[in-house]
Design a protein around this motif. Sequence first.
Motif, PDB file in Angstrom:
ATOM      1  N   GLY A 196       0.829  -1.199   0.000  1.00 31.34           N
ATOM      2  CA  GLY A 196       0.000   0.000   0.000  1.00 31.34           C
ATOM      3  C   GLY A 196       0.859   1.242   0.000  1.00 31.34           C
ATOM      4  N   ALA A 197       0.192   2.370   0.105  1.00 28.03           N
ATOM      5  CA  ALA A 197       0.875   3.633  -0.116  1.00 28.03           C
ATOM      6  C   ALA A 197       1.799   4.023   1.036  1.00 28.03           C
ATOM      7  CB  ALA A 197      -0.152   4.724  -0.374  1.00 28.03           C
ATOM      8  N   LYS A 202      -0.192   1.946   8.444  1.00 30.83           N
ATOM      9  CA  LYS A 202      -0.140   0.500   8.735  1.00 30.83           C
ATOM     10  C   LYS A 202       0.755   0.154   9.931  1.00 30.83           C
ATOM     11  CE  LYS A 202      -2.468  -0.487   4.867  1.00 30.83           C
ATOM     12  NZ  LYS A 202      -2.132  -0.998   3.555  1.00 30.83           N
ATOM     13  N   GLY A 220       4.871  -2.086  -1.916  1.00 31.22           N
ATOM     14  CA  GLY A 220       4.172  -0.835  -2.217  1.00 31.22           C
ATOM     15  C   GLY A 220       4.994   0.395  -1.898  1.00 31.22           C
ATOM     16  N   GLY A 221       4.299   1.522  -1.813  1.00 25.35           N
ATOM     17  CA  GLY A 221       4.966   2.798  -1.589  1.00 25.35           C
ATOM     18  C   GLY A 221       5.733   2.842  -0.271  1.00 25.35           C
ATOM     19  N   TYR A 224       9.776   2.324   0.291  1.00 24.66           N
ATOM     20  CA  TYR A 224      10.834   3.323   0.050  1.00 24.66           C
ATOM     21  C   TYR A 224      11.227   4.057   1.336  1.00 24.66           C
ATOM     22  CZ  TYR A 224       9.471   1.819  -4.495  1.00 24.66           C
ATOM     23  OH  TYR A 224       9.195   0.991  -5.560  1.00 24.66           O
ATOM     24  N   LEU A 238       7.756   7.795  -3.240  1.00 24.29           N
ATOM     25  CA  LEU A 238       6.947   8.155  -2.070  1.00 24.29           C
ATOM     26  C   LEU A 238       7.729   7.822  -0.798  1.00 24.29           C
ATOM     27  CD1 LEU A 238       4.037   9.066  -1.379  1.00 24.29           C
ATOM     28  CD2 LEU A 238       3.412   6.671  -1.282  1.00 24.29           C
ATOM     29  N   PHE A 273       4.483   9.743 -12.884  1.00 23.39           N
ATOM     30  CA  PHE A 273       3.449   8.881 -12.299  1.00 23.39           C
ATOM     31  C   PHE A 273       2.383   8.649 -13.364  1.00 23.39           C
ATOM     32  CE2 PHE A 273      -0.228   7.870  -9.605  1.00 23.39           C
ATOM     33  CZ  PHE A 273       0.333   6.979  -8.708  1.00 23.39           C
ATOM     34  N   GLY A 293      10.002   4.928  -7.738  1.00 23.88           N
ATOM     35  CA  GLY A 293       9.694   3.491  -7.768  1.00 23.88           C
ATOM     36  C   GLY A 293       8.202   3.272  -7.698  1.00 23.88           C
ATOM     37  N   LEU A 294       7.674   2.552  -8.690  1.00 27.57           N
ATOM     38  CA  LEU A 294       6.220   2.334  -8.716  1.00 27.57           C
ATOM     39  C   LEU A 294       5.831   0.857  -8.665  1.00 27.57           C
ATOM     40  CD1 LEU A 294       4.996   5.085 -11.231  1.00 27.57           C
ATOM     41  CD2 LEU A 294       5.147   5.202  -8.739  1.00 27.57           C
ATOM     42  N   GLY A 318      -2.672  -4.864   1.103  1.00 26.75           N
ATOM     43  CA  GLY A 318      -2.030  -3.754   0.381  1.00 26.75           C
ATOM     44  C   GLY A 318      -1.176  -4.216  -0.794  1.00 26.75           C
ATOM     45  N   PRO A 319      -1.318  -3.535  -1.927  1.00 23.79           N
ATOM     46  CA  PRO A 319      -0.625  -3.929  -3.160  1.00 23.79           C
ATOM     47  C   PRO A 319       0.886  -3.670  -3.132  1.00 23.79           C
ATOM     48  CG  PRO A 319      -1.763  -1.852  -3.484  1.00 23.79           C
ATOM     49  CD  PRO A 319      -2.145  -2.334  -2.116  1.00 23.79           C
ATOM     50  N   GLY A 321       2.628  -2.510  -5.703  1.00 25.40           N
ATOM     51  CA  GLY A 321       2.951  -1.352  -6.532  1.00 25.40           C
ATOM     52  C   GLY A 321       1.676  -0.680  -6.994  1.00 25.40           C
ATOM     53  N   VAL A 322       1.820   0.236  -7.929  1.00 27.86           N
ATOM     54  CA  VAL A 322       0.651   0.968  -8.424  1.00 27.86           C
ATOM     55  C   VAL A 322      -0.077   0.068  -9.438  1.00 27.86           C
ATOM     56  CG1 VAL A 322      -0.141   3.131  -9.461  1.00 27.86           C
ATOM     57  CG2 VAL A 322       1.890   3.123  -8.031  1.00 27.86           C
ATOM     58  N   GLU A 324      -2.999  -0.267 -10.309  1.00 27.97           N
ATOM     59  CA  GLU A 324      -4.071   0.299 -11.125  1.00 27.97           C
ATOM     60  C   GLU A 324      -3.555   0.609 -12.531  1.00 27.97           C
ATOM     61  OE1 GLU A 324      -3.100   1.474  -8.152  1.00 27.97           O
ATOM     62  OE2 GLU A 324      -4.822   1.992  -6.881  1.00 27.97           O
ATOM     63  N   ASP A 355      -6.999  -2.257  -0.803  1.00 32.32           N
ATOM     64  CA  ASP A 355      -6.671  -2.388  -2.211  1.00 32.32           C
ATOM     65  C   ASP A 355      -6.162  -3.758  -2.643  1.00 32.32           C
ATOM     66  OD1 ASP A 355      -7.543  -0.062  -3.325  1.00 32.32           O
ATOM     67  OD2 ASP A 355      -5.773   1.072  -2.734  1.00 32.32           O
TER      68      ASP A 355
HETATM   69  P1  AMP Z   1      -3.377   1.579   0.738  1.00 35.03           P
HETATM   70  O1  AMP Z   1      -4.758   2.132   0.622  1.00 35.03           O
HETATM   71  O2  AMP Z   1      -2.536   2.210   1.790  1.00 35.03           O
HETATM   72  O3  AMP Z   1      -3.382   0.060   0.814  1.00 35.03           O
HETATM   73  O4  AMP Z   1      -2.624   1.989  -0.603  1.00 35.03           O
HETATM   74  C1  AMP Z   1      -3.025   1.508  -1.848  1.00 35.03           C
HETATM   75  C2  AMP Z   1      -2.483   2.411  -2.915  1.00 35.03           C
HETATM   76  O5  AMP Z   1      -1.093   2.459  -2.839  1.00 35.03           O
HETATM   77  C3  AMP Z   1      -2.826   1.953  -4.300  1.00 35.03           C
HETATM   78  O6  AMP Z   1      -3.693   2.868  -4.883  1.00 35.03           O
HETATM   79  C4  AMP Z   1      -1.495   1.930  -5.012  1.00 35.03           C
HETATM   80  O7  AMP Z   1      -1.538   2.502  -6.299  1.00 35.03           O
HETATM   81  C5  AMP Z   1      -0.606   2.760  -4.120  1.00 35.03           C
HETATM   82  N1  AMP Z   1       0.805   2.416  -4.267  1.00 35.03           N
HETATM   83  C6  AMP Z   1       1.338   1.197  -4.258  1.00 35.03           C
HETATM   84  N2  AMP Z   1       2.656   1.256  -4.493  1.00 35.03           N
HETATM   85  C7  AMP Z   1       2.968   2.543  -4.676  1.00 35.03           C
HETATM   86  C8  AMP Z   1       4.183   3.244  -4.978  1.00 35.03           C
HETATM   87  N3  AMP Z   1       5.322   2.587  -5.144  1.00 35.03           N
HETATM   88  N4  AMP Z   1       4.140   4.578  -5.082  1.00 35.03           N
HETATM   89  C9  AMP Z   1       2.959   5.223  -4.923  1.00 35.03           C
HETATM   90  N5  AMP Z   1       1.785   4.631  -4.631  1.00 35.03           N
HETATM   91  C10 AMP Z   1       1.788   3.300  -4.520  1.00 35.03           C
END
Ligand code: AMP
Length: 396
Positions: A196-197, A202, A220-221, A224, A238, A273, A293-294, A318-319, A321-322, A324, A355
């Motif tokens: 996740g972001a 978290k 995820g974000g 970093y 991020l 982005f 980094g995405l 939580g994902p 990366g991005v 979407e 997500d």
């Molecule tokens: P969350 O709601 O905290 O689980 O965050 C989910 C969001 O994190 C999704 O919309 C992803 O696109 C975003 N995300 C995942 N990895 C990254 C990244 N490396 N940089 C920016 N946003 C990210």
Amino acid sequence: MASIHSYNFAGKRALIRVDFNVPLNETLEVTDDTRIRAAAPTIKHILEQGGSVVLMSHLGRPKNGYEQKFSLENIVDHVSKVIGTAVKFGGDCIGEEAYAMSSTLQSGEVMILDNVRFYPEETAGDEAFAEKLSKHGDVYVNDAFGTAHRAHASTTVVAKFFPNDKLFGYLIEGEIESVDKVLNSTEKPVTAIVGGAKVSSKIVIIERLLDRVDNLIIGGGMAYTFVKANGGQVGNSLVEDDFLDMAKSIAEQAKAKGVNLLIPTDTIIADAFANDANTQEVSIDAIPDGWMGLDVGQETIAACHEVIVTSKVILWNGPMGVFEMESFQKGTVSVANSIVEATSKGAFSLIGGGDSVAAINKFNLADKVSYVSTGGGAMLEYLEGKELPGIKAIRD
Ligand code: AMP
């Protein structure tokens, strides 16, 4: 405590709080009925047992009383189709018409009240309003996990008017059982994947998981922030600078507790982005300025795969990366596939919170994992160890 498995619903009117907060398109048709389908087993069970059903829910965020686009009348036909029984619309949830209908409801019949959030008393948890709602039923069933973390009139306060006749529906029961299965697992290894972001949202979950898991994968974000805390160059990725110390502390706690902490080692970087940005795959601690980094890279995907497929219990929140954007979905798809593989070998897998649920649905893999949670915020709070008011109200 009463249970849906043993309660005798014959001749009783069950007032069920469901979460029918479903997305509607411009012509007010339901575009995703997951939540309606999720409540169907509870409704069908009660009808089969000779009970009748009064459904109540919120829909959207109406500001000031009735608004047609937030009326549950819009979804009556869709609900009928999903449960295979005609559904009557009762109108205003505490209106005369609704009481006339609920008081004469016959075994096997289903009605739905209009949006409880047309009354500000709902979110205020107003007791007099909750008492009015309670008059529609002889037994209260809470099956709205998605709102169980809110102390609203229809999710929590109403329960007190049914001291001996209140219980969880199958959906909430399944959600609770599956999280408890992960958090209290005696089977090992247990792996949590948290992406996740932002790491800030978290922290509580991560710290709690450190006492319960063997492997913790960060994606995820938020990755970093961990990399920067270790002295890495993260370019324009991020980062939450206020949480660098926290990231260090999590790494130290993991070490002290013998948890295998996996921070990504490589990443897909982009110069914007955007799905059509220029990309490169680089070591995650050497991201040039102007690049961000995405997604995670191939080496990280392989390391995650190795850990996940040998796990017996898996939690994914939580994902990676991005996801979407198609250019940055590979890490998330790969983790999803690794979880599917582990599940096919007998592991228990829970996809919970936000997500990652959207991701597993997007990749059409939801039926290949053990449990996909329907309650985003509620699941997060449950994982954090908070006592959810809607759950407490039934248990007390
Ligand atoms: P969350 O709601 O905290 O689980 O965050 C989910 C969001 O994190 C999704 O919309 C992803 O696109 C975003 N995300 C995942 N990895 C990254 C990244 N490396 N940089 C920016 N946003 C990210």
